[in-house]
Scaffold this motif. Structure first.
Motif, PDB file in Angstrom:
ATOM      1  N   THR A   1       0.864  59.330  -6.402  1.00  0.00           N
ATOM      2  CA  THR A   1      -0.286  58.806  -5.658  1.00  0.00           C
ATOM      3  C   THR A   1      -1.541  58.671  -6.505  1.00  0.00           C
ATOM      4  O   THR A   1      -2.532  58.104  -6.038  1.00  0.00           O
ATOM      5  CB  THR A   1      -0.601  59.722  -4.464  1.00  0.00           C
ATOM      6  OG1 THR A   1      -0.906  61.044  -4.932  1.00  0.00           O
ATOM      7  CG2 THR A   1       0.580  59.794  -3.510  1.00  0.00           C
TER       8      THR A   1
ATOM      9  N   ALA B   1       8.289  58.285  -4.528  1.00  0.00           N
ATOM     10  CA  ALA B   1       8.338  59.748  -4.570  1.00  0.00           C
ATOM     11  C   ALA B   1       9.777  60.246  -4.532  1.00  0.00           C
ATOM     12  O   ALA B   1      10.128  61.208  -5.227  1.00  0.00           O
ATOM     13  CB  ALA B   1       7.537  60.332  -3.402  1.00  0.00           C
TER      14      ALA B   1
ATOM     15  N   LEU C   1       0.721  48.413  -5.778  1.00  0.00           N
ATOM     16  CA  LEU C   1      -0.325  49.285  -5.262  1.00  0.00           C
ATOM     17  C   LEU C   1      -1.583  48.516  -4.907  1.00  0.00           C
ATOM     18  O   LEU C   1      -2.468  49.053  -4.245  1.00  0.00           O
ATOM     19  CB  LEU C   1      -0.677  50.359  -6.300  1.00  0.00           C
ATOM     20  CG  LEU C   1       0.486  51.229  -6.772  1.00  0.00           C
ATOM     21  CD1 LEU C   1       0.001  52.229  -7.789  1.00  0.00           C
ATOM     22  CD2 LEU C   1       1.163  51.920  -5.610  1.00  0.00           C
TER      23      LEU C   1
ATOM     24  N   ARG D   1      -6.295  60.655   1.017  1.00  0.00           N
ATOM     25  CA  ARG D   1      -5.131  60.756   0.140  1.00  0.00           C
ATOM     26  C   ARG D   1      -5.124  62.083  -0.601  1.00  0.00           C
ATOM     27  O   ARG D   1      -4.088  62.753  -0.713  1.00  0.00           O
ATOM     28  CB  ARG D   1      -5.168  59.602  -0.851  1.00  0.00           C
ATOM     29  CG  ARG D   1      -4.005  59.521  -1.810  1.00  0.00           C
ATOM     30  CD  ARG D   1      -2.762  59.007  -1.129  1.00  0.00           C
ATOM     31  NE  ARG D   1      -1.860  60.077  -0.742  1.00  0.00           N
ATOM     32  CZ  ARG D   1      -0.807  59.909   0.031  1.00  0.00           C
ATOM     33  NH1 ARG D   1      -0.534  58.704   0.510  1.00  0.00           N
ATOM     34  NH2 ARG D   1      -0.028  60.915   0.342  1.00  0.00           N
TER      35      ARG D   1
ATOM     36  N   ILE E   1       4.195  64.670  -6.399  1.00  0.00           N
ATOM     37  CA  ILE E   1       3.505  63.986  -5.309  1.00  0.00           C
ATOM     38  C   ILE E   1       2.203  63.392  -5.815  1.00  0.00           C
ATOM     39  O   ILE E   1       1.895  62.212  -5.590  1.00  0.00           O
ATOM     40  CB  ILE E   1       3.244  64.964  -4.144  1.00  0.00           C
ATOM     41  CG1 ILE E   1       4.558  65.525  -3.609  1.00  0.00           C
ATOM     42  CG2 ILE E   1       2.437  64.294  -3.029  1.00  0.00           C
ATOM     43  CD1 ILE E   1       4.380  66.697  -2.658  1.00  0.00           C
ATOM     44  N   CYS E   2       1.432  64.185  -6.533  1.00  0.00           N
ATOM     45  CA  CYS E   2       0.144  63.717  -7.056  1.00  0.00           C
ATOM     46  C   CYS E   2       0.336  62.689  -8.162  1.00  0.00           C
ATOM     47  O   CYS E   2      -0.490  61.789  -8.325  1.00  0.00           O
ATOM     48  CB  CYS E   2      -0.669  64.893  -7.575  1.00  0.00           C
ATOM     49  SG  CYS E   2      -0.944  66.186  -6.342  1.00  0.00           S
TER      50      CYS E   2
ATOM     51  N   LEU F   1       5.354  54.188  -1.525  1.00  0.00           N
ATOM     52  CA  LEU F   1       5.091  55.512  -2.098  1.00  0.00           C
ATOM     53  C   LEU F   1       6.213  56.484  -1.758  1.00  0.00           C
ATOM     54  O   LEU F   1       6.570  57.340  -2.574  1.00  0.00           O
ATOM     55  CB  LEU F   1       3.748  56.039  -1.592  1.00  0.00           C
ATOM     56  CG  LEU F   1       2.501  55.322  -2.115  1.00  0.00           C
ATOM     57  CD1 LEU F   1       1.250  55.904  -1.465  1.00  0.00           C
ATOM     58  CD2 LEU F   1       2.405  55.427  -3.627  1.00  0.00           C
TER      59      LEU F   1
ATOM     60  N   VAL G   1      -2.989  55.253  -6.680  1.00  0.00           N
ATOM     61  CA  VAL G   1      -3.605  54.852  -5.411  1.00  0.00           C
ATOM     62  C   VAL G   1      -5.034  55.381  -5.338  1.00  0.00           C
ATOM     63  O   VAL G   1      -5.968  54.664  -4.941  1.00  0.00           O
ATOM     64  CB  VAL G   1      -2.774  55.374  -4.220  1.00  0.00           C
ATOM     65  CG1 VAL G   1      -3.432  55.004  -2.896  1.00  0.00           C
ATOM     66  CG2 VAL G   1      -1.358  54.824  -4.276  1.00  0.00           C
TER      67      VAL G   1
ATOM     68  N   ASP H   1      -2.394  65.099  -0.254  1.00  0.00           N
ATOM     69  CA  ASP H   1      -1.624  65.519  -1.432  1.00  0.00           C
ATOM     70  C   ASP H   1      -1.739  67.013  -1.681  1.00  0.00           C
ATOM     71  O   ASP H   1      -0.762  67.679  -2.034  1.00  0.00           O
ATOM     72  CB  ASP H   1      -2.108  64.758  -2.667  1.00  0.00           C
ATOM     73  CG  ASP H   1      -1.759  63.284  -2.620  1.00  0.00           C
ATOM     74  OD1 ASP H   1      -0.959  62.901  -1.759  1.00  0.00           O
ATOM     75  OD2 ASP H   1      -2.299  62.518  -3.443  1.00  0.00           O
TER      76      ASP H   1
ATOM     77  N   GLY I   1       2.797  52.805   2.267  1.00  0.00           N
ATOM     78  CA  GLY I   1       3.386  54.109   2.558  1.00  0.00           C
ATOM     79  C   GLY I   1       4.871  54.133   2.279  1.00  0.00           C
ATOM     80  O   GLY I   1       5.398  55.099   1.718  1.00  0.00           O
TER      81      GLY I   1
END
Length: 570
Positions: free
Chosen positions: A345, A57, A25, A364, A341-342, A53, A348, A368, A50
């Motif tokens: 990320t 995910a 990251l 971001r 998802i959160c 991630l 990040v 999200d 990307g």
């Protein structure tokens, strides 16, 4: 995909100045001061981030779905052997302990504290601005893990000793609390095991390793299922409580090998519980009381929604707590899927905030919120339309009869009205704590929502029973979500709250239309399995068509991406 979820072998990662593995990251050395978001790195680092991630995910989604399926199997086993009875109510009262511990120590509290702390330590390590021979990550672990172990061990011991008092507070209306006390003592070990699990999870996610943390609930549910199936005849519902303890130990073992490989533990700094050195103290500036207190208050207030529900339900006829539990567990599955998802990320966002890249963090967070809202509202539509069929297929067997199905399905539909609020609270709370600075606003918002839940619960439970409790939950959590959405843009990340609200409003309209279509069509097919299968086609179709008609940006973007991928595949 590698074990750590990065798509590459961990041994192939470039080493940083301190000699440890570098988080994927973080920007690569030489990527420029602005990191992946800089113009010079946009063509290389940003696409790689990307892609990473997306892979993380996808892997997290697979394990999350598997854990959810096993969670349903777990609930099916408990429903089959104990139904909605005094025994199942006693277990669920005891299960309040691991539920509180999971929220505080795995899902929210530990992550909100430690992901930013490990992210900052990794940023310092990558910058090379450390003392000779120092490793900020190792110093952080040495300064925090031994103390955490002692604190959690003491908490577990106190809970074992005070189990009768705890049960008396949680469910004063139980006629015979002895079984609940026994189960509470068995589940008390999760205070320690969940804490270590949460610590490992936060460290691994900051390092870019998402699969082991995502797999902990697979191990947890396997432990409960195995003990319940093996010992229910001899131990009764105590077997399920023992399974909670066994499953929580398996959660640690799931992550331990990768943690030992990624996090340097050589030359520990606290061999005899002495005060950490200056380097260790500087490695953990985010873990002081000023930062810890608002996180703990927020998480405890959030989980107290469940305490209020069970306190009120303990005054209702036997089985009420069980109906609430089964309905909540199933109805919240869309929320769990949306929040992955959160979860992926969050590191990040934390690293962007640590580097002062507020615009990158804003983009971001807004992205999200839109994606999480799409997932949870699509799931909400399915629950609204097909709750009776879902409950019948999953639970109606053994001691769980048709009356239990009807009661649980009704409560589930009411719970579904608050799913967006639950999702937003989980998604919006992370940016508030990503900077590592003390902030009491999330605790204030959650406390306000809890007061709303309590007031509405006392007003509605007497007249509407369990439906009134579920309604109070939806009202309270939605109030919290609204406060967090309004406060985030002015306090931490400058999101465009009005645009986000309009986008979520369009998705909510699509969800209501799809849910109404499913509710109308579900009774047309007599067989529950076939009806539910048809609903899995009907509801998404109506949802996306309505989203297109309402010009929802998330729906339009998702369908455009799907069409482009299809054309590229041809």
């Amino acid at each position: 995909m590698s074990e750590s979820g990065t798509g590459t072998e961990a041994g192939a990662r470039p080493a940083d100045a301190a000699g440890g593995p570098r988080s994927p990251l973080l920007p690569a050395p030489g990527a420029g001061p602005e990191g992946p978001g800089s113009p010079g790195a946009a063509s290389g680092e940003a696409p790689r981030l990307g892609a990473f991630l997306a892979r993380a995910a996808a892997g997290t989604a697979v394990l999350t779905v598997l854990a959810a399926v096993l969670g349903l199997v777990r609930d099916q086993a408990i429903a089959r052997y104990f139904g909605a009875s005094d025994a199942s109510d006693a277990f669920l009262i005891a299960w309040t302990v691991p539920e509180m511990a999971a929220t505080l120590l795995i899902e929210d509290g530990m992550a909100l504290l430690l992901v930013p702390a490990f992210s900052l330590a990794l940023t310092r390590r990558a910058s090379g601005r450390t003392e000779e021979g120092a490793d900020p990550v190792r110093d952080l672990v040495a300064a925090t893990l031994p103390r955490l172990f002692l604190l959690l061990s003491g908490g577990a011991a106190l809970l074992v000793a005070g189990a009768p008092w705890v049960v008396g507070i949680l469910a004063p209306g139980l006629a015979d609390p002895r079984l609940a006390v026994d189960c509470t003592r068995l589940t008390a070990v999760t205070v320690l095991t969940f804490g270590i699990t949460g610590y490992f999870s936060a460290a691994l996610r900051a390092h870019g390793s998402f699969l082991p943390p995502a797999g902990v609930y697979v191990a947890y549910n396997l432990g409960i299922i195995g003990m319940t199936l093996a010992l229910h005849a001899a131990w009764g519902v105590r077997a399920a409580a023992a399974g909670v303890a066994v499953g929580s130990a398996l959660m640690i073992l799931t992550q331990l090998p990768v943690f030992l490989r990624l996090v340097p533990l050589t030359r520990p700094r606290l061999p005899r519980f002495r005060r950490p050195g200056r380097r260790a103290a500087r490695s953990a500036p985010l873990l002081g009381f000023a930062v810890l207190a608002p996180v703990v208050v927020f998480v405890v207030s959030r989980q107290s929604q469940v305490l209020v529900e069970r306190f009120l339900a303990s005054t209702l006829p036997a089985g009420a707590i069980s109906h609430l539990n089964y309905a909540q567990k199933v109805a919240q599955m869309p929320m769990v899927l949306s929040l992955m998802i959160c979860t992926v990320t969050f590191p990040v966002v934390a690293q962007a905030m640590a580097a002062g890249e507020h615009e990158k963090a804003r983009r971001r967070v807004e992205r999200d919120l839109g994606l999480a809202g799409l997932v949870v509202l699509l799931g909400t539509a399915v629950v609204l339309g097909y709750a009776p069929q879902i409950v019948e297929v999953l639970f109606q067997r053994g001691a769980f009869d048709a009356a239990d199905t009807a009661s649980t399905a009704q409560v589930m539909r009411v719970y579904a009205l608050g799913l967006l609020g639950h999702c937003l609270v989980g998604a919006l709370s992370r940016p508030f704590f990503s900077s590592g600075r003390p902030t009491w606003f999330p605790a204030f918002a959650m406390g306000t929502g809890l007061l709303v839940t309590m007031g509405a619960g006392y007003a509605l439970t007497y007249r509407f029973g369990v439906d009134g409790i579920a309604t109070a939950n939806a009202i309270g959590i939605s109030s919290t979500a609204l406060l967090l959405l309004m406060g985030l843009g002015t306090r931490v990340v400058p999101i465009r709250a009005r645009d986000v609200a309009l986008s979520l409003g369009r998705l909510a309209g699509a969800s209501l239309a799809a849910g109404a279509a499913g509710w109308a069509c579900a009774p047309l097919v007599a067989d529950s399995v076939l009806s539910l299968a048809a609903g899995c086609l009907l509801v998404p179709a109506v949802f996306f068509l309505t989203g297109l008609a309402l010009r929802s940006p998330e729906v339009v973007s998702l369908l455009a991406l799907t069409r482009r991928r299809f054309l590229d595949g041809r």
